[in-house]
Design a protein around this motif. Structure first.
Motif, PDB file in Angstrom:
ATOM      1  N   ALA A 114      54.945  76.717 -85.891  1.00  0.00           N
ATOM      2  CA  ALA A 114      53.743  77.399 -85.404  1.00  0.00           C
ATOM      3  C   ALA A 114      54.046  78.889 -85.294  1.00  0.00           C
ATOM      4  N   TRP A 115      53.011  79.663 -84.959  1.00  0.00           N
ATOM      5  CA  TRP A 115      53.244  81.055 -84.567  1.00  0.00           C
ATOM      6  C   TRP A 115      53.833  81.030 -83.162  1.00  0.00           C
ATOM      7  N   CYS A 116      55.055  81.535 -83.021  1.00  0.00           N
ATOM      8  CA  CYS A 116      55.747  81.508 -81.737  1.00  0.00           C
ATOM      9  C   CYS A 116      55.856  82.918 -81.156  1.00  0.00           C
ATOM     10  N   ILE A 117      56.008  83.000 -79.845  1.00  0.00           N
ATOM     11  CA  ILE A 117      56.030  84.280 -79.135  1.00  0.00           C
ATOM     12  C   ILE A 117      57.386  84.970 -79.258  1.00  0.00           C
ATOM     13  N   HIS A 118      58.483  84.212 -79.139  1.00  0.00           N
ATOM     14  CA  HIS A 118      59.848  84.731 -79.267  1.00  0.00           C
ATOM     15  C   HIS A 118      60.261  85.686 -78.150  1.00  0.00           C
ATOM     16  N   ASP A 119      59.471  85.826 -77.125  1.00  0.00           N
ATOM     17  CA  ASP A 119      59.846  86.702 -76.006  1.00  0.00           C
ATOM     18  C   ASP A 119      59.293  86.089 -74.731  1.00  0.00           C
ATOM     19  N   VAL A 120      59.847  84.925 -74.372  1.00  0.00           N
ATOM     20  CA  VAL A 120      59.314  84.184 -73.225  1.00  0.00           C
ATOM     21  C   VAL A 120      60.140  84.418 -71.968  1.00  0.00           C
ATOM     22  N   GLN A 121      60.811  85.586 -71.913  1.00  0.00           N
ATOM     23  CA  GLN A 121      61.483  85.928 -70.650  1.00  0.00           C
ATOM     24  C   GLN A 121      60.426  86.007 -69.553  1.00  0.00           C
ATOM     25  N   TYR A 122      60.845  85.748 -68.319  1.00  0.00           N
ATOM     26  CA  TYR A 122      59.882  85.474 -67.257  1.00  0.00           C
ATOM     27  C   TYR A 122      58.997  86.661 -66.898  1.00  0.00           C
ATOM     28  N   GLY A 123      59.419  87.879 -67.261  1.00  0.00           N
ATOM     29  CA  GLY A 123      58.562  89.032 -67.021  1.00  0.00           C
ATOM     30  C   GLY A 123      57.313  89.016 -67.884  1.00  0.00           C
ATOM     31  N   ASN A 124      57.302  88.209 -68.945  1.00  0.00           N
ATOM     32  CA  ASN A 124      56.152  88.120 -69.834  1.00  0.00           C
ATOM     33  C   ASN A 124      55.241  86.941 -69.516  1.00  0.00           C
ATOM     34  N   ILE A 125      55.493  86.317 -68.373  1.00  0.00           N
ATOM     35  CA  ILE A 125      54.598  85.272 -67.874  1.00  0.00           C
ATOM     36  C   ILE A 125      54.110  85.726 -66.503  1.00  0.00           C
ATOM     37  N   ILE A 126      52.825  85.991 -66.413  1.00  0.00           N
ATOM     38  CA  ILE A 126      52.243  86.518 -65.172  1.00  0.00           C
ATOM     39  C   ILE A 126      51.644  85.382 -64.355  1.00  0.00           C
ATOM     40  N   VAL A 127      51.967  85.367 -63.074  1.00  0.00           N
ATOM     41  CA  VAL A 127      51.374  84.404 -62.143  1.00  0.00           C
ATOM     42  C   VAL A 127      50.251  85.121 -61.397  1.00  0.00           C
ATOM     43  N   ARG A 128      49.045  84.634 -61.535  1.00  0.00           N
ATOM     44  CA  ARG A 128      47.888  85.277 -60.903  1.00  0.00           C
ATOM     45  C   ARG A 128      47.999  85.221 -59.380  1.00  0.00           C
ATOM     46  N   ASN A 129      47.619  86.315 -58.727  1.00  0.00           N
ATOM     47  CA  ASN A 129      47.613  86.339 -57.262  1.00  0.00           C
ATOM     48  C   ASN A 129      46.467  85.523 -56.690  1.00  0.00           C
ATOM     49  N   HIS A 130      45.346  85.530 -57.402  1.00  0.00           N
ATOM     50  CA  HIS A 130      44.164  84.816 -56.906  1.00  0.00           C
ATOM     51  C   HIS A 130      43.533  84.007 -58.031  1.00  0.00           C
ATOM     52  N   PRO A 131      44.193  82.919 -58.455  1.00  0.00           N
ATOM     53  CA  PRO A 131      43.650  82.115 -59.556  1.00  0.00           C
ATOM     54  C   PRO A 131      42.351  81.429 -59.162  1.00  0.00           C
ATOM     55  N   GLN A 132      41.438  81.331 -60.098  1.00  0.00           N
ATOM     56  CA  GLN A 132      40.186  80.631 -59.849  1.00  0.00           C
ATOM     57  C   GLN A 132      40.432  79.128 -59.846  1.00  0.00           C
ATOM     58  N   PRO A 133      39.710  78.393 -59.015  1.00  0.00           N
ATOM     59  CA  PRO A 133      39.888  76.930 -58.972  1.00  0.00           C
ATOM     60  C   PRO A 133      39.692  76.315 -60.359  1.00  0.00           C
ATOM     61  N   GLY A 134      40.639  75.461 -60.734  1.00  0.00           N
ATOM     62  CA  GLY A 134      40.529  74.781 -62.011  1.00  0.00           C
ATOM     63  C   GLY A 134      41.003  75.593 -63.202  1.00  0.00           C
ATOM     64  N   LYS A 135      41.397  76.841 -62.965  1.00  0.00           N
ATOM     65  CA  LYS A 135      41.860  77.708 -64.049  1.00  0.00           C
ATOM     66  C   LYS A 135      43.384  77.835 -63.999  1.00  0.00           C
ATOM     67  N   SER A 136      43.966  78.244 -65.119  1.00  0.00           N
ATOM     68  CA  SER A 136      45.421  78.403 -65.178  1.00  0.00           C
ATOM     69  C   SER A 136      45.900  79.478 -64.209  1.00  0.00           C
ATOM     70  N   LYS A 137      46.998  79.199 -63.543  1.00  0.00           N
ATOM     71  CA  LYS A 137      47.600  80.178 -62.641  1.00  0.00           C
ATOM     72  C   LYS A 137      48.436  81.193 -63.406  1.00  0.00           C
ATOM     73  N   THR A 138      48.755  80.899 -64.662  1.00  0.00           N
ATOM     74  CA  THR A 138      49.668  81.755 -65.421  1.00  0.00           C
ATOM     75  C   THR A 138      48.993  82.356 -66.645  1.00  0.00           C
ATOM     76  N   VAL A 139      49.509  83.518 -67.046  1.00  0.00           N
ATOM     77  CA  VAL A 139      49.011  84.249 -68.207  1.00  0.00           C
ATOM     78  C   VAL A 139      50.213  84.655 -69.062  1.00  0.00           C
ATOM     79  N   LEU A 140      50.149  84.414 -70.358  1.00  0.00           N
ATOM     80  CA  LEU A 140      51.213  84.815 -71.274  1.00  0.00           C
ATOM     81  C   LEU A 140      50.860  86.163 -71.882  1.00  0.00           C
ATOM     82  N   VAL A 141      51.823  87.080 -71.921  1.00  0.00           N
ATOM     83  CA  VAL A 141      51.566  88.421 -72.454  1.00  0.00           C
ATOM     84  C   VAL A 141      52.710  88.849 -73.380  1.00  0.00           C
TER      85      VAL A 141
END
Length: 387
Positions: free
Chosen positions: A230-257
């Protein structure tokens, strides 16, 4: 292709942004309120810590209290972050292609929205992204099953997107060939051993180790497993995964950047890389090795179950979590070897002799040998039992 907007702004030679320049760039994409913002009222936070310098820009809440355009945005200035890694240059996306990848993934709700891709009068390329109200992923976060599942689904969603990038390698074989070529270049390099001695960290065993041949064996095994690509990110160090401070109910708490290293590869690379990165913090000031426990096998299996479920929903496949887990065990080795290569590349180019980084490099070496020997022993045991 992501549309490129020319903005009548000239940045300083070091790209250090002014409030007026940031206001004018944003106004080119948000013409209703931003053009009328007094630049002196803006709050700017500029950082060059990561590969791409970025600037957080925030304006005050309108007097009416109701804003129709975003109050806070993230502007990224694109550098040629692969300049010192020639072996991968033909595989990674251009900055405009990276913007397209970010745009497509942002629409999934699991990545940051992309509002615009721009070029200034002085030729600087940049992007305006949604500002994610959150923080970088921490090792203890992934001991939460809910966050594990969100990350697994995010990776599966990214991996199942089809990015039409003209001329880019589509088989996934190009990555391993480039990695092997790069690793062979650094094996036995006395210059790197001298850097270690100067820093007081013995890296001779690492420099002499035949990573290239080991990677070839790993790739051969993944091919024999018919491991998915697949198309892979190749930079999955933890600084590139954001944990939302106020996630909406039922939505992902994390964001990949951050997708500047996106390439075709075995999906196992990102999954195994995520497991491996738990114990590393490459931006740590006191140590690059995190004092925490490794990902437990039961956690890795749960992660792979969630990943397989999302992958199957998106593709119509019937992959099992066990299949993904076996792939990921080999993916760990590809991810470690990639980090080793990149650090050796940076050492040679920059004369790097930071003791903390070299200790982290030795930790990578130890992780690779331990995992390779474990999997090689299991393979030999199965081979002997079948005779």
């Amino acid at each position: 292709m992501a549309a490129l907007t020319h903005v009548p702004v000239t940045l300083s030679p070091d790209q250090s942004p002014t409030k007026t320049a940031m206001r004018d760039i944003i106004a080119a994409f948000f013409p209703k309120e931003w053009p009328f913002v007094d630049p002196e009222t803006l709050t700017l936070s500029y950082s060059t810590t990561f590969a791409n310098p970025h600037c957080k820009v925030e304006r005050a809440v309108p007097i009416t209290g109701t804003a129709i355009e975003p109050l806070k945005l993230l502007i990224k200035f694109h550098n040629d972050s692969m300049a010192d890694m020639e072996v991968f240059k033909h595989l990674v996306p251009t900055k405009q292609e990276e913007a397209l990848i970010s745009l497509e993934f942002g629409r999934s709700g699991l990545g940051a929205k992309v509002y615009g891709f721009f070029k200034t009068e002085d030729g600087t390329l940049g992007r305006i992204d949604e500002f994610i109200d959150g923080r970088g992923l921490k090792p203890e976060d992934v001991e939460d099953s809910g966050i594990q599942a969100d990350i697994a689904r995010g990776l599966a969603r990214f991996h199942t997107l089809d990015f039409d990038l003209d001329g880019k390698e589509v088989t996934g074989r190009g990555f391993s060939e480039a990695l092997v070529q790069g690793l062979r270049r650094y094996q036995g390099m006395k210059k790197l051993e001298e850097f270690g001695r100067h820093a007081g960290v013995d890296i001779d065993r690492l420099i002499d180790y035949d990573f290239a041949t080991a990677v070839e064996e790993v790739v051969e095994k993944l091919e024999s497993l018919n491991a998915k690509k697949a198309w892979c990110i190749h930079d999955v160090q933890y600084g590139n995964i954001i944990v939302r401070n106020h996630p909406q109910p039922g939505k992902s708490k994390t964001v990949l950047v951050d997708f500047e290293f996106a390439m075709r590869n075995f999906r196992a690379f990102d999954i195994g890389g995520h497991f491996m990165q738990k114990i590393f913090d490459w931006y740590g000031q006191d140590s690059k090795i995190v004092n925490c426990r490794e990902y437990l096998e039961e956690e890795r299996r749960y992660f792979c179950d969630e990943y397989a479920r999302e992958w199957n929903i998106r593709t119509g496949d019937s992959d099992t979590g066990d299949e993904v887990f076996v792939e990921a065990e080999y993916g760990v080795l590809l991810a470690v070897a990639f980090d080793v290569h990149n650090m050796l590349c940076a050492m040679e180019e920059e004369g790097g002799d930071d003791p903390l980084s070299l200790l982290g490099l030795n930790e990578l070496y130890g992780a690779f040998v331990k995992q390779f020997n474990k999997l090689d022993g299991a393979r030999r045991s199965l081979s002997g039992a079948s005779r």
